[in-house]
Design an enzyme around this catalytic site. Structure first.
Site, PDB file in Angstrom:
ATOM      1  N   ASP A  18       7.991   5.747   7.768  1.00 25.83           N
ATOM      2  CA  ASP A  18       7.426   4.993   8.883  1.00 25.83           C
ATOM      3  C   ASP A  18       6.216   5.782   9.323  1.00 25.83           C
ATOM      4  O   ASP A  18       6.282   7.005   9.478  1.00 25.83           O
ATOM      5  CB  ASP A  18       8.412   4.794  10.037  1.00 25.83           C
ATOM      6  CG  ASP A  18       7.953   3.643  10.930  1.00 25.83           C
ATOM      7  OD1 ASP A  18       7.643   2.560  10.385  1.00 25.83           O
ATOM      8  OD2 ASP A  18       7.874   3.814  12.154  1.00 25.83           O
ATOM      9  N   GLY A  40       0.820  -1.209   0.000  1.00 21.55           N
ATOM     10  CA  GLY A  40       0.000   0.000   0.000  1.00 21.55           C
ATOM     11  C   GLY A  40       0.851   1.255   0.000  1.00 21.55           C
ATOM     12  O   GLY A  40       0.587   2.206  -0.735  1.00 21.55           O
TER      13      GLY A  40
END
Length: 197
Positions: A69, A12
């Protein structure tokens, strides 16, 4: 065109970031295409984990690297799932299992206490020994919905309700999401800095 390795194995994120970066003429190659294994995420913060991932990809490939992240911080859960967002329900948990665990944890939490933020830290590392990697943080405030809605996006998008837009993240078009999302914000900051460099 500059080739940059994208240090993530999350499909994704690869799709979302590769689409955004391609719009700016950057030749993005996912680390999986170069045979790079995922770095171990041993950091305690989004920033630490993004730096670990970018450095690992740059060391392995010899290319500049961008690492992301990101995760969801829910106020009523003291910031959880946080850096554990992708593995909230267990190491190999699916997006659906993570989402269901979060909804269960918030089952008796009233609407006014369901605030949350998506966070994204992007790191641009010019080379593996870069002593000053560029770090960018985007934050997207919202509310955790009681039920999933929408089919777009990934992860917690179906339950991340954006009051200003009256929709969940999974109900937004790609363009709408990139204009307001945590990842879109961090990427805009990064691209602005790279243009000015």
């Amino acid at each position: 065109m500059q080739k940059i390795v994208l240090a993530t194995g999350n499909p994704g994120k690869v799709r979302e970031l590769a689409n955004l970066l391609a719009d700016f003429g950057l030749d993005v190659v996912a680390q999986t295409e170069l045979g790079v294994e995922s770095a171990e995420e041993t950091g305690l913060t989004f920033i630490e984990n993004a730096i670990l991932k970018a450095r690992h990809a740059a060391q392995t490939t010899g290319l500049p690297a961008i690492a992301d992240d990101s995760g969801l911080a829910v106020d009523a859960l003291g910031g959880a799932p946080g850096i554990y967002s992708a593995r909230y329900a267990g190491t190999d948990a699916s997006d659906q299992e993570n989402l269901e665990k979060l909804l269960a944890a918030l089952q008796n939490v009233p609407e006014e206490k369901r605030g949350a933020q998506f966070h994204c830290v992007l790191v641009y590392m010019r080379h593996a020994e870069d002593p000053t990697p560029l770090v960018f943080h985007g934050q997207w405030p919202g509310v955790i919905a009681h039920q999933p809605a929408g089919a777009a996006g990934f992860g917690y998008d179906p339950i991340f309700y954006v009051p200003a837009l009256g929709k969940t993240a999974a109900e937004l078009t790609r363009e709408e999401k990139h204009a307001v999302s945590h990842r879109g914000q961090a990427l805009k900051l990064m691209l602005d800095a790279l243009r000015d460099a």
